[in-house]
Scaffold this motif. Structure first.
Motif, PDB file in Angstrom:
ATOM      1  N   SER A 127       0.810  -1.222   0.000  1.00 13.06           N
ATOM      2  CA  SER A 127       0.000   0.000   0.000  1.00 13.06           C
ATOM      3  C   SER A 127       0.840   1.267   0.000  1.00 13.06           C
ATOM      4  CB  SER A 127      -0.905  -0.006   1.232  1.00 13.06           C
ATOM      5  OG  SER A 127      -0.120  -0.239   2.395  1.00 13.06           O
TER       6      SER A 127
ATOM      7  N   ASN B 280       7.662  11.143 -13.617  1.00 11.72           N
ATOM      8  CA  ASN B 280       6.377  11.323 -12.943  1.00 11.72           C
ATOM      9  C   ASN B 280       6.423  10.564 -11.619  1.00 11.72           C
ATOM     10  OD1 ASN B 280       3.465  12.121 -12.925  1.00 11.72           O
ATOM     11  ND2 ASN B 280       3.204   9.904 -12.771  1.00 11.72           N
TER      12      ASN B 280
ATOM     13  N   GLY C 279       3.925   9.367  -8.301  1.00  8.65           N
ATOM     14  CA  GLY C 279       2.573   9.266  -7.727  1.00  8.65           C
ATOM     15  C   GLY C 279       2.515   8.120  -6.731  1.00  8.65           C
TER      16      GLY C 279
ATOM     17  N   ASP D  70      -3.694  -0.207  -9.725  1.00  9.25           N
ATOM     18  CA  ASP D  70      -4.960   0.491  -9.987  1.00  9.25           C
ATOM     19  C   ASP D  70      -4.684   1.751 -10.790  1.00  9.25           C
ATOM     20  OD1 ASP D  70      -7.607   1.638  -9.690  1.00  9.25           O
ATOM     21  OD2 ASP D  70      -6.716   2.883  -8.134  1.00  9.25           O
TER      22      ASP D  70
ATOM     23  N   ALA E  23      -8.477   6.041 -12.109  1.00  8.41           N
ATOM     24  CA  ALA E  23      -8.743   7.489 -11.980  1.00  8.41           C
ATOM     25  C   ALA E  23      -7.804   8.277 -12.897  1.00  8.41           C
ATOM     26  CB  ALA E  23      -8.553   7.914 -10.529  1.00  8.41           C
TER      27      ALA E  23
ATOM     28  N   MET F 171       0.154   9.197 -14.563  1.00 10.05           N
ATOM     29  CA  MET F 171       0.631   7.820 -14.778  1.00 10.05           C
ATOM     30  C   MET F 171      -0.320   7.073 -15.717  1.00 10.05           C
ATOM     31  SD  MET F 171       3.060   5.787 -13.942  1.00 10.05           S
ATOM     32  CE  MET F 171       3.222   4.302 -14.897  1.00 10.05           C
TER      33      MET F 171
ATOM     34  N   ALA G 268       4.493  13.279  -3.991  1.00  6.62           N
ATOM     35  CA  ALA G 268       3.805  12.412  -4.957  1.00  6.62           C
ATOM     36  C   ALA G 268       2.369  12.847  -5.177  1.00  6.62           C
ATOM     37  CB  ALA G 268       3.851  10.967  -4.471  1.00  6.62           C
TER      38      ALA G 268
ATOM     39  N   SER H  30       0.623  17.734  -8.250  1.00  4.62           N
ATOM     40  CA  SER H  30       0.732  17.678  -9.711  1.00  4.62           C
ATOM     41  C   SER H  30       1.046  19.075 -10.227  1.00  4.62           C
ATOM     42  CB  SER H  30      -0.578  17.204 -10.325  1.00  4.62           C
ATOM     43  OG  SER H  30      -0.623  15.821 -10.368  1.00  4.62           O
TER      44      SER H  30
ATOM     45  N   GLU I  81       9.076  15.715 -11.771  1.00  2.94           N
ATOM     46  CA  GLU I  81       8.576  15.659 -10.391  1.00  2.94           C
ATOM     47  C   GLU I  81       9.634  15.244  -9.369  1.00  2.94           C
ATOM     48  OE1 GLU I  81       3.882  15.368 -11.643  1.00  2.94           O
ATOM     49  OE2 GLU I  81       4.702  13.688 -10.523  1.00  2.94           O
TER      50      GLU I  81
ATOM     51  N   VAL J 100       0.619   1.546   4.512  1.00  2.75           N
ATOM     52  CA  VAL J 100      -0.181   2.713   4.880  1.00  2.75           C
ATOM     53  C   VAL J 100      -1.627   2.281   5.095  1.00  2.75           C
ATOM     54  CG1 VAL J 100       1.276   4.372   3.650  1.00  2.75           C
ATOM     55  CG2 VAL J 100      -0.736   3.454   2.515  1.00  2.75           C
TER      56      VAL J 100
ATOM     57  N   THR K 183      -3.816   7.674   4.223  1.00  5.64           N
ATOM     58  CA  THR K 183      -4.314   8.106   2.922  1.00  5.64           C
ATOM     59  C   THR K 183      -5.186   9.350   3.036  1.00  5.64           C
ATOM     60  OG1 THR K 183      -4.314   5.783   2.392  1.00  5.64           O
ATOM     61  CG2 THR K 183      -5.333   7.228   0.801  1.00  5.64           C
TER      62      THR K 183
HETATM   63  C1  LIG Z   1      -1.532   6.042  -0.203  1.00  2.00           C
HETATM   64  C2  LIG Z   1      -2.117   6.425  -1.534  1.00  2.00           C
HETATM   65  C3  LIG Z   1      -2.394   5.446  -2.476  1.00  2.00           C
HETATM   66  C4  LIG Z   1      -2.906   5.800  -3.719  1.00  2.00           C
HETATM   67  N1  LIG Z   1      -3.167   4.817  -4.608  1.00  2.00           N
HETATM   68  C5  LIG Z   1      -3.647   5.140  -5.827  1.00  2.00           C
HETATM   69  C6  LIG Z   1      -3.900   4.124  -6.779  1.00  2.00           C
HETATM   70  O1  LIG Z   1      -3.693   2.937  -6.528  1.00  2.00           O
HETATM   71  N2  LIG Z   1      -4.376   4.510  -7.990  1.00  2.00           N
HETATM   72  C7  LIG Z   1      -4.593   5.821  -8.311  1.00  2.00           C
HETATM   73  O2  LIG Z   1      -5.020   6.098  -9.443  1.00  2.00           O
HETATM   74  N3  LIG Z   1      -4.357   6.801  -7.433  1.00  2.00           N
HETATM   75  C8  LIG Z   1      -3.888   6.489  -6.195  1.00  2.00           C
HETATM   76  N4  LIG Z   1      -3.637   7.476  -5.292  1.00  2.00           N
HETATM   77  C9  LIG Z   1      -3.787   8.894  -5.700  1.00  2.00           C
HETATM   78  C10 LIG Z   1      -2.613   9.326  -6.580  1.00  2.00           C
HETATM   79  O3  LIG Z   1      -1.375   8.962  -6.030  1.00  2.00           O
HETATM   80  C11 LIG Z   1      -2.587  10.838  -6.750  1.00  2.00           C
HETATM   81  O4  LIG Z   1      -3.766  11.211  -7.423  1.00  2.00           O
HETATM   82  C12 LIG Z   1      -1.380  11.345  -7.504  1.00  2.00           C
HETATM   83  O5  LIG Z   1      -1.382  12.758  -7.468  1.00  2.00           O
HETATM   84  C13 LIG Z   1      -1.335  10.904  -8.938  1.00  2.00           C
HETATM   85  O6  LIG Z   1      -0.100  11.305  -9.492  1.00  2.00           O
HETATM   86  P1  LIG Z   1       0.142  11.471 -11.058  1.00  2.00           P
HETATM   87  O7  LIG Z   1      -1.021  12.267 -11.641  1.00  2.00           O
HETATM   88  O8  LIG Z   1       1.436  12.222 -11.115  1.00  2.00           O
HETATM   89  O9  LIG Z   1       0.256  10.124 -11.677  1.00  2.00           O
HETATM   90  C14 LIG Z   1      -3.143   7.151  -4.030  1.00  2.00           C
HETATM   91  C15 LIG Z   1      -2.870   8.124  -3.091  1.00  2.00           C
HETATM   92  C16 LIG Z   1      -2.363   7.768  -1.838  1.00  2.00           C
HETATM   93  C17 LIG Z   1      -2.072   8.841  -0.839  1.00  2.00           C
END
Ligand SMILES: Cc1cc2nc3c(=O)[nH]c(=O)nc-3n(C[C@H](O)[C@H](O)[C@H](O)COP(=O)(O)O)c2cc1C
Length: 518
Positions: free
Chosen positions: A136, A151, A153, A168, A171, A175, A205, A208, A214, A294, A306
């Motif tokens: 996690s 990048n 995240g 996952d 959303a 990435m 992370a 954005s 990043e 986490v 989270t």
């Molecule tokens: C602990 C944690 C886990 C996360 N897991 C996911 C995930 O599995 N999939 C996802 O789409 N976003 C997840 N997020 C949200 C993304 O990390 C967040 O939207 C991030 O800004 C995306 O970065 P990017 O747009 O640079 O790829 C998570 C956030 C946290 C805090």
């Protein structure tokens, strides 16, 4: 200067030691089965450092960022100063510093091919209905095609086998965009996940910023350049001071692999989804590596890593929108109990009528993705449930101060959507009607505080000089009790000499101008 590179300062283990010193982290010395880790963390107000987790007796830490206080500690500030500190740090980007593999603690141990075994890591089943144990605490590093920028995240990883996992990517995110572009060309996407990171890296992370490498943001949030090392099986650079790094590539087959269910950050389970597959090519780690987990879903959302991290993402997006929309935004707070995103409180000083509504509308349209926005006056502490509840109760009229809109962009995980692809937003203007904040009906009662006044021998003497409130009479007579003044006033009433002004002050009738004027 390579000699000055510090790979300990932002090591997760160092931060956990600090938390133990602050009484913010329990140390669990006894062996613990991986099955019991979730129960030890769920709702726990503190972090837990398990010294002997699972059959390998691995070191594992959880809940490191599960409170705003701990997140604030990571940036050497306090809870209220966290957003401002983060925003201030983001103003100075620090490009990373490359270090060799020999100087990179995270590559002290390198496991490739079949030795790179996800099932040898202390990965636990977090929630009863989760599809499998999840890593996690993964922070992913991947390269943008073209610019070559990195990048960063946070992304979870569901174990599927020793060298395959689900991730996952539903959303909207950078990435996801990188992956979809490569998958359209049937090309794999190299990716590396740091597991065991300082909270500053998690905060980075979540940010954005367009057109920025990043890794510079990681440096910005740390307040100094991040030492990075090249992965052993790809061209990606990852923090050399992480505890573990999992290297691999995303399968170009697309969103085809069942992933989930998983206890999600909105506080409910997310269903099984089709997602890309991760193939692991290497695992590298420190010799004394500390694995990290986490907390995410569950009954105690406000105590999860989270929700706390999401809070900062929401607040920084909301703050950026407020700066563009109103002159004097004062504070913003996304409640962690709403997943850190859905309920946002803002306070502002209104310069012109309607400012509060503009603030609400600005947050509606922002990347904060909030559903419910509450606007408050400067005297209300947005961090206080008591004060905000009182303002909602006493300054808000539903038929006048409610804004309801529909058809907005949504975060699909919200189960109240019932599958709809757009959703509603609600604004509650809990500010005092414009221009009325000095009115008596909005004055806040406080215990009596005596002001120095000219001394008088009796209430009649004091009132002959000027009308007075009861407290002013007490001050004029030097009274520490007050009841003797009530008796004196009673005598004046009986003599038909005492009256009251509209503002409540006592007045001697003989000092009033004769009725009818003239
Ligand atoms: C602990 C944690 C886990 C996360 N897991 C996911 C995930 O599995 N999939 C996802 O789409 N976003 C997840 N997020 C949200 C993304 O990390 C967040 O939207 C991030 O800004 C995306 O970065 P990017 O747009 O640079 O790829 C998570 C956030 C946290 C805090």
């Amino acid at each position: 200067m390579a000699g000055a590179i510090d790979t300990e300062r932002f090591r997760l283990r160092r931060f956990v030691e600090k938390l133990v010193d602050l009484g913010e982290c329990d140390v669990h010395d006894a062996p613990i089965d991986l099955l019991d880790v979730g129960g030890a963390l769920d709702g726990n107000p503190r972090a837990v450092h398990f010294k002997s987790a699972g059959s390998e007796k691995a070191e594992l830490v959880g809940n490191v960022m599960g409170s705003r206080r701990r997140l604030a500690q990571a940036l050497d500030t306090d809870e209220r100063g966290l957003l401002a500190t983060l925003n201030a740090r983001l103003k100075t980007l620090h490009p990373p510093v490359k270090v060799s593999s020999q100087r990179a603690p995270v590559q002290q141990v390198v496991l490739k091919d079949d030795d790179a075994d996800l099932t040898a890591l202390p990965v636990h089943l977090q929630h009863g209905a989760d599809g499998a144990p999840y890593i996690s605490a993964g922070i992913d590093y991947a390269l943008f095609p073209g610019s070559g920028f990195t990048n960063v995240g946070c992304r979870r990883i569901m174990l599927r086998g020793p060298r395959q996992a689900g991730i996952d990517l539903i959303a909207p995110s950078d990435m996801r965009a990188i992956y979809l572009e490569a998958a359209a060309r049937k090309e794999p996407v190299p990716v590396a996940y740091a597991v065991g990171s300082h909270p500053a890296d998690f905060l980075a992370a979540m940010v954005s910023l367009p057109s920025v490498d990043e890794l510079n943001i990681v440096g910005a949030v740390r307040g100094q350049p991040v030492p990075v090392v090249k992965c052993v099986t790809s061209d990606i650079y990852v923090p050399a001071d992480a505890e573990y790094v999992i290297e691999g590539f995303l399968d170009p087959a697309g969103h085809v692999e069942p992933e989930g269910p998983y206890g999600e950050y909105v506080g409910y389970y997310g269903v099984v989804k089709r997602n890309p597959l991760l193939h692991v090519t290497a695992i590298t780690h420190r010799e004394d590596a500390l694995f990290q987990t986490v907390t995410i879903g569950g009954k105690y959302l406000a105590r999860t890593d989270t929700a706390q991290l999401t809070t900062l993402k929401t607040e920084s997006a909301a703050w950026a929108a407020l700066l563009a929309a109103v002159r004097e935004p004062l504070a913003v707070y996304a409640t962690p109990s709403s997943g850190g995103m859905y309920n946002v409180r803002v306070s502002l000083r209104q310069r012109v009528p309607g400012d509060a509504r503009n603030a609400i509308a600005a947050i509606f349209g922002s990347h904060a993705e909030a559903k419910h926005v509450f606007a408050f006056d400067p005297d209300i502490d947005v961090f206080s449930d008591e004060e905000t509840d009182w303002a909602l109760a006493t300054r808000f009229q539903a038929d006048r101060d409610l804004i309801v809109g529909s058809g907005f962009r949504v975060v699909p995980l919200d189960p109240s959507l019932q599958g709809a692809r757009t959703g509603a937003k609600l604004g509650l203007d809990c500010t005092i009607p414009f221009g009325k904040s000095d009115a008596f009906e909005f004055s806040i009662p406080a215990p009596p505080a005596v002001k120095k006044t000219a001394p008088h021998k009796s209430a009649a003497d004091a009132l002959a000089a000027s009308p007075a409130s009861f407290l002013e009479l007490m001050a004029a007579l030097g009274s520490k009790d007050g009841r003797e003044i009530v008796r004196e006033l009673d005598t004046l009433y009986a003599a038909h000499r005492l009256g009251r002004l509209d503002d409540g002050r006592y007045v001697l009738k003989e000092t009033l101008p004769p009725k009818g004027g003239g």
